[in-house]
Each structure stands twice: as C-alpha cells, then as structure tokens.
Design an enzyme around this catalytic site. Structure first.
Site, PDB file in Angstrom:
ATOM      1  N   LYS A 112      -4.770   8.417   9.295  1.00  0.00           N
ATOM      2  CA  LYS A 112      -4.689   7.072   9.849  1.00  0.00           C
ATOM      3  C   LYS A 112      -5.739   6.837  10.922  1.00  0.00           C
ATOM      4  O   LYS A 112      -6.296   5.749  11.024  1.00  0.00           O
ATOM      5  CB  LYS A 112      -3.300   6.810  10.439  1.00  0.00           C
ATOM      6  CG  LYS A 112      -2.213   6.639   9.393  1.00  0.00           C
ATOM      7  CD  LYS A 112      -0.939   6.110  10.035  1.00  0.00           C
ATOM      8  CE  LYS A 112       0.229   6.122   9.058  1.00  0.00           C
ATOM      9  NZ  LYS A 112       1.481   5.696   9.695  1.00  0.00           N
ATOM     10  N   LYS A 195      -1.324   8.800  -3.860  1.00  0.00           N
ATOM     11  CA  LYS A 195       0.037   8.259  -3.800  1.00  0.00           C
ATOM     12  C   LYS A 195      -0.027   6.747  -3.664  1.00  0.00           C
ATOM     13  O   LYS A 195      -0.986   6.204  -3.109  1.00  0.00           O
ATOM     14  CB  LYS A 195       0.819   8.880  -2.628  1.00  0.00           C
ATOM     15  CG  LYS A 195       0.395   8.384  -1.271  1.00  0.00           C
ATOM     16  CD  LYS A 195       1.354   8.797  -0.145  1.00  0.00           C
ATOM     17  CE  LYS A 195       0.799   8.216   1.153  1.00  0.00           C
ATOM     18  NZ  LYS A 195       1.424   8.635   2.366  1.00  0.00           N
ATOM     19  N   LYS A 198       0.441   1.188   0.763  1.00  0.00           N
ATOM     20  CA  LYS A 198      -0.111  -0.103   1.159  1.00  0.00           C
ATOM     21  C   LYS A 198      -1.565   0.028   1.601  1.00  0.00           C
ATOM     22  O   LYS A 198      -2.380  -0.846   1.347  1.00  0.00           O
ATOM     23  CB  LYS A 198       0.737  -0.614   2.323  1.00  0.00           C
ATOM     24  CG  LYS A 198       0.747  -2.098   2.460  1.00  0.00           C
ATOM     25  CD  LYS A 198       1.622  -2.718   1.400  1.00  0.00           C
ATOM     26  CE  LYS A 198       1.793  -4.199   1.651  1.00  0.00           C
ATOM     27  NZ  LYS A 198       2.775  -4.796   0.752  1.00  0.00           N
TER      28      LYS A 198
HETATM   29  P1  TYM Z   1       7.113   4.807   5.746  1.00  0.00           P
HETATM   30  O1  TYM Z   1       7.592   3.515   6.316  1.00  0.00           O
HETATM   31  O2  TYM Z   1       5.654   5.012   5.584  1.00  0.00           O
HETATM   32  O3  TYM Z   1       7.763   5.045   4.342  1.00  0.00           O
HETATM   33  C1  TYM Z   1       9.166   4.954   4.115  1.00  0.00           C
HETATM   34  C2  TYM Z   1       9.583   6.027   3.139  1.00  0.00           C
HETATM   35  O4  TYM Z   1       8.918   5.859   1.884  1.00  0.00           O
HETATM   36  C3  TYM Z   1       8.398   7.110   1.450  1.00  0.00           C
HETATM   37  N1  TYM Z   1       7.206   6.887   0.620  1.00  0.00           N
HETATM   38  C4  TYM Z   1       7.017   7.414  -0.603  1.00  0.00           C
HETATM   39  N2  TYM Z   1       7.778   8.227  -1.358  1.00  0.00           N
HETATM   40  C5  TYM Z   1       7.306   8.556  -2.581  1.00  0.00           C
HETATM   41  N3  TYM Z   1       6.130   8.127  -3.077  1.00  0.00           N
HETATM   42  C6  TYM Z   1       5.322   7.310  -2.360  1.00  0.00           C
HETATM   43  N4  TYM Z   1       4.173   6.874  -2.867  1.00  0.00           N
HETATM   44  C7  TYM Z   1       5.763   6.921  -1.053  1.00  0.00           C
HETATM   45  N5  TYM Z   1       5.226   6.132  -0.095  1.00  0.00           N
HETATM   46  C8  TYM Z   1       6.131   6.129   0.924  1.00  0.00           C
HETATM   47  C9  TYM Z   1       8.070   7.846   2.745  1.00  0.00           C
HETATM   48  O5  TYM Z   1       7.985   9.227   2.541  1.00  0.00           O
HETATM   49  C10 TYM Z   1       9.232   7.437   3.629  1.00  0.00           C
HETATM   50  O6  TYM Z   1      10.336   8.296   3.427  1.00  0.00           O
HETATM   51  N6  TYM Z   1       7.286   8.076   9.542  1.00  0.00           N
HETATM   52  C11 TYM Z   1       8.119   7.379   8.569  1.00  0.00           C
HETATM   53  C12 TYM Z   1       9.238   6.546   9.177  1.00  0.00           C
HETATM   54  C13 TYM Z   1      10.132   7.258  10.133  1.00  0.00           C
HETATM   55  C14 TYM Z   1      11.122   8.216   9.799  1.00  0.00           C
HETATM   56  C15 TYM Z   1      11.749   8.555  11.035  1.00  0.00           C
HETATM   57  C16 TYM Z   1      11.533   8.822   8.614  1.00  0.00           C
HETATM   58  C17 TYM Z   1      10.186   7.074  11.471  1.00  0.00           C
HETATM   59  N7  TYM Z   1      11.161   7.860  12.031  1.00  0.00           N
HETATM   60  C18 TYM Z   1      12.784   9.497  11.084  1.00  0.00           C
HETATM   61  C19 TYM Z   1      12.568   9.756   8.673  1.00  0.00           C
HETATM   62  C20 TYM Z   1      13.178  10.091   9.899  1.00  0.00           C
HETATM   63  C21 TYM Z   1       7.230   6.422   7.768  1.00  0.00           C
HETATM   64  O7  TYM Z   1       6.221   5.991   8.227  1.00  0.00           O
HETATM   65  O8  TYM Z   1       7.746   6.022   6.578  1.00  0.00           O
END
Ligand code: TYM
Length: 332
Positions: A112, A195, A198
């Site tokens: 990022k 993967k 966005k």
């Molecule tokens: P975020 O908002 O980027 O994504 C949300 C969830 O979607 C999953 N994900 C995917 N899984 C499979 N294939 C894909 N192409 C794909 N793209 C996204 C992500 O793995 C995620 O589970 N840091 C985290 C948010 C967060 C969080 C937490 C998660 C903040 N605090 C505490 C767990 C526990 C994030 O940015 O997810």
C-alpha cells in the site's frame, strides 16, 4: 461458545466478491456457533485519505451490506470501530510493544505504501496492523475469519499477545486465523494471477456486489479462461477456470468434482453462462436488501448503537486489565 471477531473496511463502497466469499460468508455461518463480533473498521479506513461525507455514508453502506448478507443483530454483535474508543487505546499499548523492524515487514504495508509513494504514506498506515492486533485482542477472540491476505496480521497478533502475556502475565487469548481453503483467495476475473481487489483489479476483473446484475453477468461471461477446453480444477495450470469453479461451488453448494462431471465435454461457454445466472440470482436480492436497510437509517443506526454498547462492555473489561498490568495508575 468460542468467540470470533472480524472487520471490514468501509472505503470501497460496494463489497466485492472476494470480500464476500473470503470473509463475510463465513461470518454469517459462524454467528450460529460462535459468540461473534463483527465491525466496520472506519479507524483503519483513514490510514488512506478519505472524504468525510463519503466515509460516513460508506460506513452505513458497509453495515447495510453486512445485514443484507445475513448478519443478524440478534445472533451477533455488529458495530462500528470508532464507536468503541478502546480500540485506539489498546492500539497505543501494542504500538509500544512492536519493534520498528517487525512492523516494517508487514507485506500489506509495503504494497500500500509503495502505491502511495513511500514518503507520502501516513504513519497510521504503518501502524495499521497494530490497530488490527488491538481489535482482535480486546475481544479475547479465539478465531478470526478472514481471507488469506490477512494471515500475516493474525500472526502478528499472536506474537504480540504472547509477548504481552509473557511480560505482564496472562491477559490475552491467543487467536487463530479461520481461513477456508476453497475461498481463501478469490482471483481477478481478467487476471487470475492476482487476487480480486478494489485497488489492483481492472473494472472488468472485479465483481462489485452492488453493480447492476446485468453488468455482473457480462463480466462473468467475459472472464479470462485458460487454453484448452476441459473443465477441471487445477489451480496451477488452469487458474482462470479453477477460480470460476471455486466461485460456482461456493455459491451453489455443489462440489467441485460434481461440477467437473456436470460440465464434462461442454466447454467453457456453458459453465460461464450458468455461473452468470448463479451470480445474478445471488446479487439481485443482495442489492435489494442492502437498499432496504439504507432506506431506513434510523433502524440501521439503532442496530449499530446497540452493537457498540455490547462491544464496549467486553472491550472496556479487557482494556482495564491491560492498563492495570502495564502499570497505569487507576483514575479514581
Ligand atoms: P478488507 O476490508 O480489505 O477485506 C475484508 C475481508 O475480505 C477478505 N478479502 C478476500 N478474501 C478472498 N479473496 C479476495 N480476493 C479477498 N479480498 C479481500 C479479506 O481477507 C478480509 O477478511 N485489515 C482488514 C480489516 C480488519 C480486520 C480487523 C480483520 C481490521 N481489523 C480485525 C479481522 C480482524 C482488511 O483490510 O480487510
């Protein structure tokens, strides 16, 4: 009941198919068997610049989508991260336990910040994973349902929980990642070597759940497949068709082998046409339900207020233990 916690960022507006299959779908299932806490992570969102009005409406939109996906406020605790101030408070303590080099090794930060230009990336983006550590530890979560891209952050959480417990005495539960093999990583429909996301996907490779269903069907039909004609799961040599098979299987409950048999000799076109229909049947009611929640912001906000209250009771208890262990003087 064992406890789960997870979070999703509100910044993208519509959830994409990877978010749903990789994470949210498991959240819905786990509310039946676990004491479940799920949140919209607006504190994480501002690690990249956000327009204030958009952030506010996207936060509501994310909550509406989670409800539309099947989260039930009677079965889980759904809340907004900034409504529970303990997240930022515990994050500070965790920041002070994390090595600079250790934080520098987080691959999501490297990706990022490179995209932003390393000098322009905020310090918040750098400590992003440590806020996530606090999120998880505050709830003494046993498991964290996420996609594969979050694994490193859960590893960091385990390390820091062990470090804190070792230094100050048993305080935090050591959490485990909950990552389903079949949906750990959903790939871009135009470039199955990356993967679905966005930030990296082209519009044609990214399935936004809130897009016009017809546009979504079209994207499925024009998904990149591999050379050859046989429909067989082989992630290494046939990443495009394997990705479509995973998506198809998860959305319908049909096994991969069953699908391989059903489409034996039928060609990629038949599979894509049917998957386009499966997808349409999924996104159409999802969009409608999301809109219904958005049309009634009072109900939505009251669900989030109740969620925050329940979350806070747990978070405050953990934070006060951590404060005492660290040696902060109690405020009388
Ligand atoms: P975020 O908002 O980027 O994504 C949300 C969830 O979607 C999953 N994900 C995917 N899984 C499979 N294939 C894909 N192409 C794909 N793209 C996204 C992500 O793995 C995620 O589970 N840091 C985290 C948010 C967060 C969080 C937490 C998660 C903040 N605090 C505490 C767990 C526990 C994030 O940015 O997810």
């Amino acid at each position: 009941r064992p406890r789960v916690l997870s979070g999703i960022q509100p910044t993208a507006g519509s959830f994409h198919l990877g978010n749903y299959l990789g994470a949210v779908r498991q959240w819905v299932a786990l509310q039946e068997t676990h004491d479940a806490f799920y949140m919209v992570v607006d504190l994480h969102a501002i690690t990249l610049p956000q327009d204030p009005a958009e952030l506010r409406s996207n936060t509501r939109l994310a909550a509406a989508q989670l409800l539309a996906a099947g989260l039930d406020p009677e079965r889980c605790t759904l809340f907004v991260q900034s409504h529970v101030p303990e997240h930022a408070q515990l994050a500070w303590i965790m920041n002070c336990l994390t090595g600079f080099g250790e934080a520098s090794r987080m691959t999501q930060f490297k990706d990022k910040s490179a995209r932003q230009g390393a000098d322009r990336a905020s310090v918040g983006l750098f400590t992003y994973p440590i806020l996530q550590v606090a999120d998880i530890l505050l709830y003494q979560a046993n498991e964290v349902p996420v996609g594969e891209d979050q694994r490193q952050h859960i590893e960091l959480t385990r390390d820091l929980a062990e470090r804190f417990n070792g230094r100050f005495g048993q305080t935090f539960t050591i959490p485990a990642p909950y990552i389903l093999k079949e949906t750990a990583k959903i790939y871009d429909l135009q470039d199955p070597s990356i993967k679905m996301s966005k930030s990296a996907s082209t519009p044609k490779g990214l399935i936004n759940l809130l897009d016009e269903p017809r546009a979504t069907a079209k994207k499925v039909k024009s998904a990149v497949t591999d050379t050859g004609t046989d429909i067989r799961y082989d992630a290494e040599n046939k990443p495009g068709i394997s990705n479509l098979l995973s998506i198809y299987s998860t959305l319908t409950g049909a096994g991969i082998e069953e699908l391989e048999q059903r489409y034996d000799g039928k060609g990629y076109g038949a599979l894509k046409t049917d998957l386009a229909e499966v997808m349409t049947d999924f996104v159409t009611p999802f969009r409608e339900r999301t809109q219904q929640y958005l049309d009634d912001p009072e109900t939505l906000d009251s669900i989030l207020a109740k969620g925050a209250e329940k979350a806070r009771a747990v978070a405050a208890e953990t934070l006060s233990q951590a404060y005492e262990k660290v040696g902060f003087l109690p405020a009388k």
